[in-house]
Design an enzyme around this catalytic site. Structure first.
Site, mmCIF file in Angstrom:
data_model
loop_
_atom_site.group_PDB
_atom_site.id
_atom_site.type_symbol
_atom_site.label_atom_id
_atom_site.label_comp_id
_atom_site.label_asym_id
_atom_site.label_seq_id
_atom_site.Cartn_x
_atom_site.Cartn_y
_atom_site.Cartn_z
ATOM 1 N N LYS A 40 8.135 -9.090 -5.695
ATOM 2 C CA LYS A 40 7.175 -7.974 -5.717
ATOM 3 C C LYS A 40 7.383 -7.058 -6.924
ATOM 4 O O LYS A 40 6.418 -6.642 -7.571
ATOM 5 C CB LYS A 40 7.268 -7.185 -4.413
ATOM 6 C CG LYS A 40 6.842 -8.054 -3.231
ATOM 7 C CD LYS A 40 6.765 -7.288 -1.942
ATOM 8 C CE LYS A 40 6.598 -8.222 -0.747
ATOM 9 N NZ LYS A 40 5.376 -9.021 -0.772
ATOM 10 N N ASN A 43 6.247 -8.879 -10.186
ATOM 11 C CA ASN A 43 4.771 -8.998 -10.214
ATOM 12 C C ASN A 43 4.139 -7.660 -10.615
ATOM 13 O O ASN A 43 3.183 -7.608 -11.396
ATOM 14 C CB ASN A 43 4.229 -9.383 -8.828
ATOM 15 C CG ASN A 43 4.676 -10.767 -8.391
ATOM 16 O OD1 ASN A 43 5.064 -11.588 -9.208
ATOM 17 N ND2 ASN A 43 4.628 -11.024 -7.091
ATOM 18 N N GLU A 137 12.237 -4.951 -1.489
ATOM 19 C CA GLU A 137 13.018 -6.192 -1.539
ATOM 20 C C GLU A 137 14.378 -5.906 -2.174
ATOM 21 O O GLU A 137 15.030 -6.806 -2.690
ATOM 22 C CB GLU A 137 12.253 -7.273 -2.320
ATOM 23 C CG GLU A 137 11.045 -7.789 -1.541
ATOM 24 C CD GLU A 137 10.261 -8.904 -2.226
ATOM 25 O OE1 GLU A 137 9.700 -9.751 -1.511
ATOM 26 O OE2 GLU A 137 10.186 -8.915 -3.476
ATOM 27 N N GLY A 244 -11.067 -3.016 0.615
ATOM 28 C CA GLY A 244 -10.863 -1.971 -0.386
ATOM 29 C C GLY A 244 -9.613 -1.156 -0.117
ATOM 30 O O GLY A 244 -8.585 -1.707 0.320
ATOM 31 N N ASP A 271 0.712 -6.374 -5.080
ATOM 32 C CA ASP A 271 1.519 -6.099 -6.281
ATOM 33 C C ASP A 271 0.606 -5.798 -7.470
ATOM 34 O O ASP A 271 0.907 -4.926 -8.286
ATOM 35 C CB ASP A 271 2.408 -7.297 -6.621
ATOM 36 C CG ASP A 271 3.334 -7.650 -5.476
ATOM 37 O OD1 ASP A 271 3.678 -6.743 -4.693
ATOM 38 O OD2 ASP A 271 3.696 -8.835 -5.340
HETATM 39 O O1 RIB Z 1 3.918 -10.054 -2.976
HETATM 40 C C1 RIB Z 1 4.062 -11.395 -3.345
HETATM 41 C C2 RIB Z 1 5.504 -11.708 -3.559
HETATM 42 O O2 RIB Z 1 6.185 -11.595 -2.346
HETATM 43 C C3 RIB Z 1 5.765 -13.106 -4.032
HETATM 44 O O3 RIB Z 1 5.763 -13.216 -5.432
HETATM 45 C C4 RIB Z 1 7.096 -13.451 -3.395
HETATM 46 O O4 RIB Z 1 8.126 -13.577 -4.317
HETATM 47 C C5 RIB Z 1 7.372 -12.340 -2.400
HETATM 48 O O5 RIB Z 1 8.339 -11.503 -2.835
#
Ligand code: RIB
Length: 328
Positions: A40, A43, A137, A244, A271
């Site tokens: 996350k 990204n 995370e 939305g 993300d």
């Molecule tokens: O939000 C998507 C992400 O969640 C993925 O890229 C995966 O790695 C998880 O962390």
């Protein structure tokens, strides 16, 4: 130029499988395999960079091929990164299953991500940034340190409470200026914060029936806003997937309608929104509504491509998309 956006959080190697249907328990199905960079935090950092904001990603990887791939992708995409290499932990991984409607199921093995400690994080970029972004995370002590340091230095702190873990540290909300949950995360927060939980027990909310993932978007706007206010965070933006998003600021609230696009893969759309929002805050001089409108377009474009980090749109694609929609 110094990074305007700093994202502290996870990198994971995504192992994505595309199948017509999700396998049921005990079932095996065939699908296509498409690995790619993800996590996350990463990204969001890629989304912010591609959307035009000078961005720094701070995260941890293992001493392995996935960690090396993270550095390569970051470099190729003009994203500045501070990767802390952990000797004992592997790079995080995620198994993702995407069905024909573009929905996903994800299992994450966090690996090195949970070993990113506050001592690993340089203070200077946090103090110099305009916007600092965290997710869940990571170790919550690290997240608390980052948000606290950045907020004290005057940055806008953005917390994406994803994934919502049972051990979520509600004290993080004290250091958060903008909270960006999805429907499920919002409901978990609303049930966990005493003021919102009390509000949910009042007649006005009980009459509307039990709030859940699928009916939250249809809650009346003023009732939605009151719940957001009771969370005690200055700005709350609830992403509502194909419906939305809802933006609640101290004295004003608004719904932003979704864009109608063909969704191929919704993984990482949240993300894309968060990274796009951070870039939007820089681009629109901290105007929350403009930034959320921009983020909504970034998220819409991201679902038209497969993958997560690799699916983030560029500034040119976003501008072209918004121009077309404005003239439609
Ligand atoms: O939000 C998507 C992400 O969640 C993925 O890229 C995966 O790695 C998880 O962390």
């Amino acid at each position: 130029m110094k990074p305007r956006v700093v994202v502290v959080g996870s990198f994971s190697q995504d192992l994505a499988f595309f199948a017509t249907n999700f396998p049921r328990p005990g079932e095996t199905v065939f699908g296509d395999f498409r690995p790619g960079p993800g996590g996350k935090g990463f990204n969001q950092a890629v989304a912010a960079t591609r959307a035009g904001a000078p961005t720094l990603f701070i995260g941890a990887v293992g001493r392995d091929a996935f960690g090396a791939g993270a550095k390569k992708f970051s470099h190729a995409n003009g994203l500045r990164s501070h990767f802390v290499e952990k000797k004992k932990e592997p790079t995080g991984t995620a198994v993702i299953c995407v069905n024909a409607s573009g929905q996903n199921h994800i299992v994450v093995a966090p690996g090195a991500n949970l070993a990113l400690h506050k001592q690993d994080i340089p203070d200077e970029p946090l103090r110099d940034a305009h916007v600092v972004v965290c997710q869940c995370e990571s170790d919550f002590r690290t997240v608390a340190h980052v948000l606290k340091t950045a907020r004290a230095a005057g940055a806008v702190t953005v917390l994406n409470p994803a994934p919502m873990r049972p051990e979520f540290d509600f004290k993080l909300l004290r250091h958060t200026e903008v909270l960006v949950p999805n429907e499920m995360e919002f409901l978990a927060l609303a049930r966990g914060v005493p003021a919102t939980a009390a509000l949910l027990r009042t007649a006005a909310y009980r009459e509307a029936g039990e709030l859940n993932y699928s009916n939250l978007a249809s809650l009346k706007a003023d009732a939605f806003h009151r719940l957001c206010r009771a969370l005690g965070v200055p700005i709350v933006i609830v992403t509502l997937g194909a419906k939305g998003c809802f933006v609640s600021q101290p004295d004003v609230y608004t719904r932003i309608n979704p864009h109608d696009v063909d969704a191929l893969d919704t993984t990482g759309a949240g993300d894309a929104f968060v990274g796009g929002f951070a870039a939007g805050l820089v681009r629109f001089n901290r105007n929350v509504f403009e930034a959320a409108h921009f983020a909504n377009a970034v998220a819409a474009l991201s679902v038209t491509q497969p993958g997560t980090a690799a699916a983030m749109p560029t500034a040119r694609e976003i501008t072209r998309f918004l121009k077309k929609r404005d003239h439609a």
